[in-house]
Design a protein around this motif. Sequence first.
Motif, PDB file in Angstrom:
ATOM      1  N   SER A  25       0.827  -1.001  -0.329  1.00  0.00           N
ATOM      2  CA  SER A  25      -0.380   0.052   0.080  1.00  0.00           C
ATOM      3  C   SER A  25       0.527   1.720  -0.128  1.00  0.00           C
ATOM      4  O   SER A  25       0.219   2.021  -0.842  1.00  0.00           O
ATOM      5  N   GLU A  26       2.286   1.315   0.527  1.00  0.00           N
ATOM      6  CA  GLU A  26       2.593   2.513   0.689  1.00  0.00           C
ATOM      7  C   GLU A  26       3.271   2.342  -0.170  1.00  0.00           C
ATOM      8  O   GLU A  26       4.655   3.982  -0.698  1.00  0.00           O
ATOM      9  N   ALA A  27       3.614   1.315  -1.270  1.00  0.00           N
ATOM     10  CA  ALA A  27       4.312   1.574  -2.202  1.00  0.00           C
ATOM     11  C   ALA A  27       4.321   2.079  -3.277  1.00  0.00           C
ATOM     12  O   ALA A  27       4.941   2.911  -4.230  1.00  0.00           O
ATOM     13  N   ASN A  58      -4.069  -5.462 -19.128  1.00  0.00           N
ATOM     14  CA  ASN A  58      -5.105  -5.415 -18.113  1.00  0.00           C
ATOM     15  C   ASN A  58      -3.911  -5.867 -16.632  1.00  0.00           C
ATOM     16  O   ASN A  58      -3.020  -6.565 -17.046  1.00  0.00           O
ATOM     17  N   PRO A  59      -4.666  -5.116 -15.586  1.00  0.00           N
ATOM     18  CA  PRO A  59      -4.087  -5.705 -14.068  1.00  0.00           C
ATOM     19  C   PRO A  59      -3.397  -6.869 -13.826  1.00  0.00           C
ATOM     20  O   PRO A  59      -3.556  -7.702 -13.438  1.00  0.00           O
ATOM     21  N   ASP A  60      -5.344  -7.521 -14.324  1.00  0.00           N
ATOM     22  CA  ASP A  60      -5.978  -9.287 -14.232  1.00  0.00           C
ATOM     23  C   ASP A  60      -4.837  -9.978 -14.794  1.00  0.00           C
ATOM     24  O   ASP A  60      -5.201 -11.121 -15.175  1.00  0.00           O
ATOM     25  N   ALA A  61      -3.940  -9.431 -15.546  1.00  0.00           N
ATOM     26  CA  ALA A  61      -3.494 -10.742 -16.803  1.00  0.00           C
ATOM     27  C   ALA A  61      -2.186 -11.549 -16.638  1.00  0.00           C
ATOM     28  O   ALA A  61      -1.880 -11.941 -16.586  1.00  0.00           O
ATOM     29  N   HIS A  62      -1.605 -10.573 -14.612  1.00  0.00           N
ATOM     30  CA  HIS A  62      -0.940 -11.233 -14.147  1.00  0.00           C
ATOM     31  C   HIS A  62      -1.170 -11.473 -12.988  1.00  0.00           C
ATOM     32  O   HIS A  62      -1.917 -11.025 -12.552  1.00  0.00           O
ATOM     33  N   THR A  63      -0.250 -12.144 -11.649  1.00  0.00           N
ATOM     34  CA  THR A  63      -0.659 -12.032 -10.747  1.00  0.00           C
ATOM     35  C   THR A  63       0.362 -11.464 -10.004  1.00  0.00           C
ATOM     36  O   THR A  63       1.157 -10.696 -10.492  1.00  0.00           O
ATOM     37  N   GLN A  64      -0.151 -10.679  -9.145  1.00  0.00           N
ATOM     38  CA  GLN A  64       0.543 -10.072  -7.790  1.00  0.00           C
ATOM     39  C   GLN A  64       2.470 -10.352  -7.629  1.00  0.00           C
ATOM     40  O   GLN A  64       3.027  -9.555  -8.378  1.00  0.00           O
ATOM     41  N   ALA A  65       2.176 -11.185  -7.404  1.00  0.00           N
ATOM     42  CA  ALA A  65       4.433 -11.587  -7.459  1.00  0.00           C
ATOM     43  C   ALA A  65       4.672 -11.822  -9.442  1.00  0.00           C
ATOM     44  O   ALA A  65       5.612 -11.054  -9.187  1.00  0.00           O
ATOM     45  N   GLU A  66       4.263 -12.047  -9.586  1.00  0.00           N
ATOM     46  CA  GLU A  66       4.359 -11.226 -11.650  1.00  0.00           C
ATOM     47  C   GLU A  66       4.785 -10.222 -11.277  1.00  0.00           C
ATOM     48  O   GLU A  66       5.468  -9.460 -11.883  1.00  0.00           O
ATOM     49  N   ILE A  70       7.818  -7.887 -12.113  1.00  0.00           N
ATOM     50  CA  ILE A  70       8.056  -6.804 -13.915  1.00  0.00           C
ATOM     51  C   ILE A  70       8.666  -6.012 -13.237  1.00  0.00           C
ATOM     52  O   ILE A  70       9.652  -5.632 -13.682  1.00  0.00           O
ATOM     53  N   PHE A  71       8.216  -4.911 -12.311  1.00  0.00           N
ATOM     54  CA  PHE A  71       8.409  -3.987 -11.709  1.00  0.00           C
ATOM     55  C   PHE A  71      10.195  -3.563 -10.885  1.00  0.00           C
ATOM     56  O   PHE A  71      11.127  -2.417 -10.658  1.00  0.00           O
ATOM     57  N   LYS A  72      10.328  -4.761  -9.551  1.00  0.00           N
ATOM     58  CA  LYS A  72      11.294  -4.939  -9.419  1.00  0.00           C
ATOM     59  C   LYS A  72      12.942  -4.596 -10.828  1.00  0.00           C
ATOM     60  O   LYS A  72      13.995  -4.326 -10.194  1.00  0.00           O
ATOM     61  N   GLU A  73      12.257  -6.138 -12.114  1.00  0.00           N
ATOM     62  CA  GLU A  73      13.372  -5.999 -12.970  1.00  0.00           C
ATOM     63  C   GLU A  73      12.618  -5.038 -14.001  1.00  0.00           C
ATOM     64  O   GLU A  73      13.981  -4.484 -15.115  1.00  0.00           O
ATOM     65  N   LEU A  93       6.202   5.243 -11.632  1.00  0.00           N
ATOM     66  CA  LEU A  93       6.461   4.101 -11.943  1.00  0.00           C
ATOM     67  C   LEU A  93       5.773   2.713 -10.674  1.00  0.00           C
ATOM     68  O   LEU A  93       4.970   2.247 -10.517  1.00  0.00           O
ATOM     69  N   LYS A  94       5.632   3.785  -9.622  1.00  0.00           N
ATOM     70  CA  LYS A  94       4.843   2.996  -7.882  1.00  0.00           C
ATOM     71  C   LYS A  94       3.754   3.029  -8.232  1.00  0.00           C
ATOM     72  O   LYS A  94       3.680   2.393  -7.426  1.00  0.00           O
TER      73      LYS A  94
END
Lengths: 114, 378
Positions: A25-27, A58-66, A70-73, A93-94
């Motif tokens: 949530s703080e991200a 769409n947001p639901d194209a990936h899981t939260q972990a995915e 993606i954003f980490k890398e 981006l955050k």
Amino acid sequence: MFRKTLLVLLTLMISISFADFSFASEAGNKRKGKYTYRKVYESCQKRGAVETAKPKINPDAHTQAEWTKIFKEKKFAEFGCAEEWSKLSDEQLKDIYSYLHDHASDSGTPAKCN
Amino acid sequence: MKTKHIKTYSTALIVAAAMVLGVAGLALAADTAAKPDWFFNDLVDIAFVKQHVQVPMDENITLIDSRPKRAKYDLGHIPMAISIPDMEFDENAGKLPKNKDNLLIFYCEGPECKLSHNSAKKAVKLGYKNVKVYADGFPGWMKESGHYPSVSGEYVKKQIDSGTDMLLMDSRPKRTKFDKGHIPGAVSIPDSEFEQMTGQLPQDKNKLLIFYCEGYQCKLSHKSAQRAIALGFTNVKVYSAGYPEWIEKFGVAGTGETKKTATKLKSGKEEGSIDIADFEKIMKENPESLFLVDVRDADEFAKGSLKTAVNIPVDQLKKRIAELPTDKPVVFICGTGARSGESFYMVQDLRPEMKSVYYVEAGMTFKKDGSFEIAKPK
């Protein structure tokens, strides 16, 4: 002794889940993220790089972990519109990450980008 | 010799037949030129439109202006027509009546204009069974003497704001209606007293006169407009949606204080959000003090929303962002906070001068009767 261990374990678990929660949530600001995300494709369409202003993923194209991965890398190739993506600040981006993450396929509120 | 005769005869016959066919062909071509292939198959004339356009409208009849709203409809349309620009037909299909047997009459800018024909075909696809096109459209309507156009609230507001030299007339009774609130700058000329008050009308017969009264159900402004035309005025318009729409859209009643700036409201936890308890209180006590915008799609809006809300789907908000007022707090609502939040940030980005803008950061459910429930965020 057993009780104490349990308590410590419980506290640990709770604090971990809290830490996890606050990370999400703080991200960033997911509402702002939604706007920014769509704006990327609007300007991308304006310069003629995509056919429609509707974001293609769409947001639901990936899981939260995915999404987190993606954003980490910072692997944004699948989003297309590289020119616009390269211009986004870390904060933007955050925000986008929060929006996509909070509406991921395994989130409580999976969403299409509408 | 005989056979030669016969030959000549038959040649002549063939030539004659060919000529007849040719003429017929030409006539056919002329006919298709009059009715291009993109024409809708069920056309009506001005007499039909006149017969069906009444104040108030029969609830089973809808007259639809398919032209662009801002560039055309706002400036003048056939009285009682609603605006569904052909370009935005799909988003606004919710404005069409629910009953598919109702009569729909589409028109646009005359026989050269395709918009009404296109929209009519789309309506048929949606299942409407009684669809007509008035192909002569707005120009055809205006050609007839005694006819006047209706204008939209946005048009009236623009004339007021830009100081146009005109006379804006409130045709409602003075004491019970005008004195309690009217459009800023309007003068009271009740229709019932029109004949006695003609002295108040301008000398210049070409001056712009705009009449309004109590909305689509009210005949008074239309009657007064006809009286003014009969007196020789040439630039007469009626704001058919009248005072009820004015209050809804622009809020400021009667006092002439158009430059009031919106007060700030109590914020919620998230940036841009309104305090939920505060919002519920305002909705109960003074909902008109807010400019509520439901940013869901037209079909969702049609199923139920707050009574005082206007519908601007988030996909259209960018185009229509100028419609947001600065004299009232603007509050965006939707089903979850996602689209309303997005709208809030769009305003921050595109109209940063607007300071009193909020959204409801919570799940909202709406009922048909205008009531609502808020699921507070966990």
